[in-house]
Design a protein around this motif. Structure first.
Motif, mmCIF file in Angstrom:
data_model
loop_
_atom_site.group_PDB
_atom_site.id
_atom_site.type_symbol
_atom_site.label_atom_id
_atom_site.label_comp_id
_atom_site.label_asym_id
_atom_site.label_seq_id
_atom_site.Cartn_x
_atom_site.Cartn_y
_atom_site.Cartn_z
ATOM 1 N N ARG A 94 0.834 -1.216 0.000
ATOM 2 C CA ARG A 94 0.000 0.000 0.000
ATOM 3 C C ARG A 94 0.863 1.260 0.000
ATOM 4 N N LEU A 95 1.938 1.253 0.777
ATOM 5 C CA LEU A 95 2.831 2.418 0.812
ATOM 6 C C LEU A 95 3.518 2.622 -0.531
ATOM 7 N N VAL A 96 3.987 1.544 -1.146
ATOM 8 C CA VAL A 96 4.651 1.644 -2.459
ATOM 9 C C VAL A 96 3.673 2.174 -3.495
ATOM 10 N N ASP A 97 2.443 1.689 -3.461
ATOM 11 C CA ASP A 97 1.439 2.153 -4.416
ATOM 12 C C ASP A 97 1.182 3.647 -4.258
ATOM 13 N N GLY A 98 1.195 4.126 -3.022
ATOM 14 C CA GLY A 98 0.965 5.554 -2.788
ATOM 15 C C GLY A 98 2.046 6.427 -3.370
ATOM 16 N N VAL A 99 3.294 5.908 -3.384
ATOM 17 C CA VAL A 99 4.417 6.705 -3.883
ATOM 18 C C VAL A 99 4.568 6.585 -5.398
ATOM 19 N N THR A 100 4.129 5.471 -5.938
ATOM 20 C CA THR A 100 4.325 5.192 -7.369
ATOM 21 C C THR A 100 3.589 6.208 -8.232
#
Length: 717
Positions: A94-100
């Motif tokens: 979820r965190l990676v998706d937010g930054v992507t």
């Protein structure tokens, strides 16, 4: 940074960190990026490792460090979110998706792409603030290596985006170090010469002053310890960008800017903060207007400290910031410091004043703007307004603090309290006095908003509000109101067209031609007709093709149209709001009682003219654009604008007599312009708010009877 070095950094402040997951994230990202390189020729993997290193300085948890290592995998490699979730769990995915970034979505332009990316970032960080911390560390490392990018245009675009969006975001979460460095790096790219010039001057001052900073620190320390205070004093030279901003804000040269040195005094508790302030104020002259108490009134991002300006040791003008250790840690690490309080479960000490880490008020306001904005670019525009500028602090009658940008008005205040309060705002009392809604609020003002259920936002408000939240809410309301009026107007125009040619108007018939007319719904179709993008006859022919063979109506000469009697099918004017679906022509200022006609204008709806307006001659050969109008029975309930051309004697008291007569007859001057002035007379154009034509006629008669007034005529422009 090698794998074991990164893990050791994390374990140094978080012994319970998941070492295995950190190692797996490091190896996975290293393999995923493979042989990719950056603009400077370094392996691409050096970037996520450096971002992770920056986050270890903030002492973030292992999930954030793993996210930093993996943040570019989905965007730049064959790795997927599903794979990251399988290997590292849902939290990190979820965190990676937010930054992507949204690199796989086809968007209209680079600007739209940036706006859409930022919109996604706001949604993600509203759920978990760590998304923003990783994104800021990512941007900071990219800015540190910006000079390796060959394209001047790309470097400037990244620098401008950094200064406009990411530096203010860093400030909002209290990461002042990040904010200062981001601003300074962007400033170096956008204004290289100015930064170089300031750096040279600052270097010259430091060389000339020798150990000046150390001597001032030593003197301040001795002064405070002599009073029994436990203190730690440090000093620094402000960044070139900070110095340049002060020069621009105060409109002074570098030589006139004395307070380029800032000193921090860290003490044991809040009481010692005020004791230290008293010691310094008793020993050194203060600089008027430079004292700020952010302990009793913290900044919106939670920052607390005392700021004061002094003519300090060695007659140097300096700025001193006084704070506790907890305040200093928050000033250095911002929300990351609060994250540590949250991780450890501590709720005591100075950590207790922070708002809950996952949901900040300003992020909720950004989400509110996101909901109201019609497109990504509008959201980006309103967000910039929301994050910029110095703050003023105002209070509700109950003593609640509302922080607003400098220049904010009571309408901004009302929307900051709640959107419904903003919509219903009809007036405001500032410190007990009624003030105009466009009044600029000052620090410490107490604001009491007067509301009415019958009130609705005025389109004019958008011209003077300064907060993004207020602009977005007003624009959304106006859009909806405009659409509703276009829809009502279009429906009535369709009913009249179908009825006049002997056809029945049914919703089923309209639904059947939506695709043919390229409309999504019946409401959209009615709006298109009301706006003038479709004519009612085009819709009639689409529903009943046989109507196409009917003979077109005979063109009525303009003179006859002016003198003819009103038809029974006249369209009543209801719910008029200037600038929306139906609005009055500025050339003739029609009033209830005037005979009027409507002209359909593409994209604007219907413009109402008096029947004898000269402008109508332009539309003589376009009878399909004419609509017969009449006034509804309640047309005079709202004020209408009538324009007068007045010739007044040029003598003392003439203007007073003019305004007195107008006031006695219960009319209101909304605008006044002197168009010509001679030795004997003034010629004035006056816009009056009146009920109807009869009201205006009474005012004209009274003015003509006034000795100081030479002539009065209704103006036609």
């Amino acid at each position: 940074m090698r794998q074991y070095e990164l893990v050791e950094r994390v374990r140094a402040y978080d012994p319970a960190a998941d070492e295995d997951r950190l190692n797996r994230a490091y190896v996975y990202a290293l393999k995923a990026h493979g042989s990719q390189t950056r603009d400077n020729g370094d392996p691409y993997f050096s970037h996520p490792v450096e971002v992770a290193g920056i986050l270890t300085e903030l002492k973030l948890d292992s999930a954030s460090i793993c996210t930093a290592l993996l943040h570019d995998v989905v965007e730049d490699t064959a790795g997927t979110l599903a794979e990251i979730e399988r290997l590292f769990g849902g939290e990190i995915a979820r965190l990676v998706d937010g930054v992507t970034k949204l690199n796989r979505i086809e968007l209209q332009s680079e600007h739209t792409k940036a706006a859409e990316n930022f919109r996604k970032l706001v949604l993600a960080m509203s759920e978990d603030i760590r998304v923003l911390l990783v994104k800021l560390a990512d941007r900071l490392h990219n800015m540190r290596t910006l000079h390796f990018i060959k394209s001047d245009e790309r470097r400037r675009r990244i620098a401008r985006e950094t200064m406009d969006i990411y530096a203010p975001l860093a400030e909002r979460i209290g990461l002042q170090r990040f904010k200062d460095e981001l601003d300074d790096l962007a400033f170096g790219e956008l204004n290289t010469e100015a930064r170089s010039s300031i750096l040279q001057r600052m270097q010259f001052l430091q060389e000339r002053g020798g150990y000046l900073t150390e001597r001032i620190i030593d003197r301040l320390s001795r002064d405070l310890m002599a009073d029994g205070l436990e203190t730690w004093v440090s000093g620094r030279i402000k960044t070139p960008y900070s110095v340049w901003r002060k020069m621009q804000k105060r409109n002074v040269g570098f030589e006139q800017l004395a307070d380029i040195m800032a000193f921090r005094v860290v003490v044991k508790d809040v009481g010692d903060c005020y004791r230290a302030l008293g010691v310094l104020h008793s020993r050194y002259p203060t600089v008027p207007g430079r004292f700020k108490d952010y302990i009793s009134t913290p900044k919106p991002n939670g920052y607390r400290s005392l700021h004061t300006g002094l003519i300090g040791p060695e007659q140097q003008r300096i700025e001193v910031q006084i704070r506790t250790r907890e305040m200093h840690e928050y000033a250095e690490f911002g929300v990351a410091a609060h994250w540590k309080y949250k991780q450890s479960g501590s709720e005591g000490g100075d950590g207790a004043y922070h708002v809950e880490g996952r949901k900040f008020r300003w992020i909720r306001e950004l989400l509110d703007i996101l909901e109201h904005a019609s497109n990504p670019e509008e959201f980006l525009e309103h967000t910039k307004l929301e994050m910029y500028q110095d703050q003023v602090f105002c209070f509700t009658p109950k003593g609640d603090l509302i922080a607003l940008p400098r220049g904010a008005t009571p309408v901004d205040f009302a929307y900051a309290v709640h959107s419904e309060v903003g919509h219903a705002c009809v007036g405001a009392r500032v410190n007990g006095r009624m003030v105009p809604l466009r009044t600029s609020l000052q620090n410490g003002d107490q604001v009491d908003i007067v509301t009415s259920k019958a009130q609705h936002p005025s389109p004019d408000w958008e011209n003077f509000v300064v907060t993004g939240k207020a602009k977005a809410a007003i624009r959304r309301y106006v859009r909806q109101e405009q659409r509703d009026q276009f829809a009502a107007l279009g429906k009535e125009m369709l009913e009249r067209q179908f009825r006049s040619e002997g056809y029945e108007l049914t919703e089923k018939g309209l639904v059947g031609v939506l695709k043919k007319l390229k409309q999504d719904s019946v409401a959209d179709l009615q709006v298109a007709v009301g706006q003038g993008n479709l004519t009612a006859r085009e819709v009639l022919v689409a529903v009943y093709p046989a109507a196409k063979e009917a003979k077109p109506g005979k063109i009525v000469p303009l003179v006859r149209a002016r003198r003819g009697k009103r038809k029974d099918g006249a369209l009543p004017l209801k719910g008029l709001i200037p600038g929306m679906a139906v609005h009055f022509a500025a050339c003739c200022h029609p009033l209830p009682g005037d005979r009027v006609v409507g002209i359909v204008t593409t994209g604007k709806g219907v413009t109402v003219h008096t029947i004898d307006c000269d402008t109508l001659a332009q539309f003589q050969d376009q009878p399909e654009r004419w609509i017969d109008l009449s006034w509804s029975s309640n047309a005079g309930e709202e004020p209408f604008t009538g324009r007068l051309h007045v010739v007044v004697a040029n003598e003392p008291g003439s203007l007073g007599a003019l305004t007195t007569v107008i006031g006695k007859h219960e009319a209101n001057i909304s605008n006044l312009k002197i168009t010509n002035r001679s030795l004997d007379f003034f010629e004035i154009l006056i816009d009056l708010e009146v009920e109807d034509l009869k009201h205006l006629t009474h005012v004209i008669a009274a003015l003509r009877a006034t000795p100081a007034i030479s002539s009065v005529e209704r103006a036609r422009s």
